[in-house]
Design a protein around this motif. Sequence first.
Motif, PDB file in Angstrom:
ATOM      1  N   VAL A 240      43.821  43.810  42.715  1.00 47.71           N
ATOM      2  CA  VAL A 240      44.954  43.105  43.302  1.00 47.71           C
ATOM      3  C   VAL A 240      45.461  43.828  44.547  1.00 47.71           C
ATOM      4  N   GLU A 241      45.634  45.139  44.452  1.00 51.09           N
ATOM      5  CA  GLU A 241      46.253  45.893  45.539  1.00 51.09           C
ATOM      6  C   GLU A 241      45.278  46.316  46.640  1.00 51.09           C
ATOM      7  N   HIS A 242      44.011  46.560  46.300  1.00 51.29           N
ATOM      8  CA  HIS A 242      43.023  47.045  47.277  1.00 51.29           C
ATOM      9  C   HIS A 242      41.664  46.372  47.067  1.00 51.29           C
ATOM     10  N   PRO A 243      41.589  45.049  47.175  1.00 52.77           N
ATOM     11  CA  PRO A 243      40.327  44.372  46.853  1.00 52.77           C
ATOM     12  C   PRO A 243      39.146  44.795  47.713  1.00 52.77           C
ATOM     13  N   SER A 244      39.374  45.087  48.990  1.00 51.50           N
ATOM     14  CA  SER A 244      38.248  45.451  49.852  1.00 51.50           C
ATOM     15  C   SER A 244      37.696  46.837  49.535  1.00 51.50           C
ATOM     16  N   GLU A 245      38.481  47.658  48.862  1.00 53.42           N
ATOM     17  CA  GLU A 245      38.052  49.013  48.517  1.00 53.42           C
ATOM     18  C   GLU A 245      37.579  49.136  47.068  1.00 53.42           C
ATOM     19  N   THR A 246      37.664  48.049  46.310  1.00 52.85           N
ATOM     20  CA  THR A 246      37.358  48.086  44.882  1.00 52.85           C
ATOM     21  C   THR A 246      36.001  47.457  44.619  1.00 52.85           C
ATOM     22  N   PRO A 247      35.079  48.198  43.988  1.00 53.09           N
ATOM     23  CA  PRO A 247      33.765  47.620  43.677  1.00 53.09           C
ATOM     24  C   PRO A 247      33.897  46.409  42.751  1.00 53.09           C
ATOM     25  N   HIS A 248      33.298  45.316  43.158  1.00 47.28           N
ATOM     26  CA  HIS A 248      33.268  44.114  42.336  1.00 47.28           C
ATOM     27  C   HIS A 248      32.212  43.174  42.915  1.00 47.28           C
ATOM     28  N   THR A 249      31.869  42.187  42.135  1.00 46.64           N
ATOM     29  CA  THR A 249      30.953  41.154  42.602  1.00 46.64           C
ATOM     30  C   THR A 249      31.719  39.854  42.638  1.00 46.64           C
ATOM     31  N   GLU A 250      31.664  39.175  43.757  1.00 50.17           N
ATOM     32  CA  GLU A 250      32.365  37.900  43.902  1.00 50.17           C
ATOM     33  C   GLU A 250      31.350  36.786  44.097  1.00 50.17           C
ATOM     34  N   PHE A 251      31.449  35.774  43.260  1.00 48.51           N
ATOM     35  CA  PHE A 251      30.600  34.592  43.355  1.00 48.51           C
ATOM     36  C   PHE A 251      31.443  33.503  44.037  1.00 48.51           C
ATOM     37  N   THR A 252      31.110  33.180  45.286  1.00 51.49           N
ATOM     38  CA  THR A 252      31.891  32.197  46.026  1.00 51.49           C
ATOM     39  C   THR A 252      31.317  30.802  45.792  1.00 51.49           C
ATOM     40  N   PRO A 253      32.208  29.830  45.588  1.00 56.54           N
ATOM     41  CA  PRO A 253      31.722  28.466  45.342  1.00 56.54           C
ATOM     42  C   PRO A 253      31.197  27.823  46.619  1.00 56.54           C
ATOM     43  N   PRO A 254      30.428  26.744  46.471  1.00 55.29           N
ATOM     44  CA  PRO A 254      29.934  26.018  47.658  1.00 55.29           C
ATOM     45  C   PRO A 254      31.116  25.513  48.470  1.00 55.29           C
ATOM     46  N   ARG A 255      30.956  25.500  49.764  1.00 65.80           N
ATOM     47  CA  ARG A 255      32.047  25.040  50.648  1.00 65.80           C
ATOM     48  C   ARG A 255      31.945  23.554  50.880  1.00 65.80           C
TER      49      ARG A 255
END
Length: 161
Positions: A146-161
Amino acid sequence: MSGKRAPAVGLVCLGCAKNTVDAQHLAAALLRQGFRLSADYQSAQAVVILTCAFILDAQDESFEAIAEACAQCPCVIVTGCLGAQAELIREVAPDRDLSEYIQPEKSAFGRGGMHSKYTTATKVQQAGIRVIIANGERDDILVDLVEHPSETPHTEFTPPR
């Protein structure tokens, strides 16, 4: 977040005491950032599910909670046991197939390993829902997302646009 109503986030806590503590820390961080907490999926702009997969029944409960949230909320964030190994890849776009790179073996933490997480996330992604997988073994992972998403390791699955 002045001028308009603050976004609402729902929290679903399943399993162990670590998830309970993480949920309490996350709730406090969200409130500090000006978010509201939602008691239901329909009024939430995002739902965070702290999953457990220690035994099969807990894993089933986690998958049921994910499916229920995905059916009613535009953004579902999964962490806890099912969020382990998220640092492998940062973002998965709908047109990118990574299945050949993911081993089908189970992880030491959960029951299905990264393969089951990838399979579930891509199905949800194709339904137009953004999915975030994060490592629940990391201290304060939810607060950091929440506070530092760009610095936190994670995998994001983005939906089709």
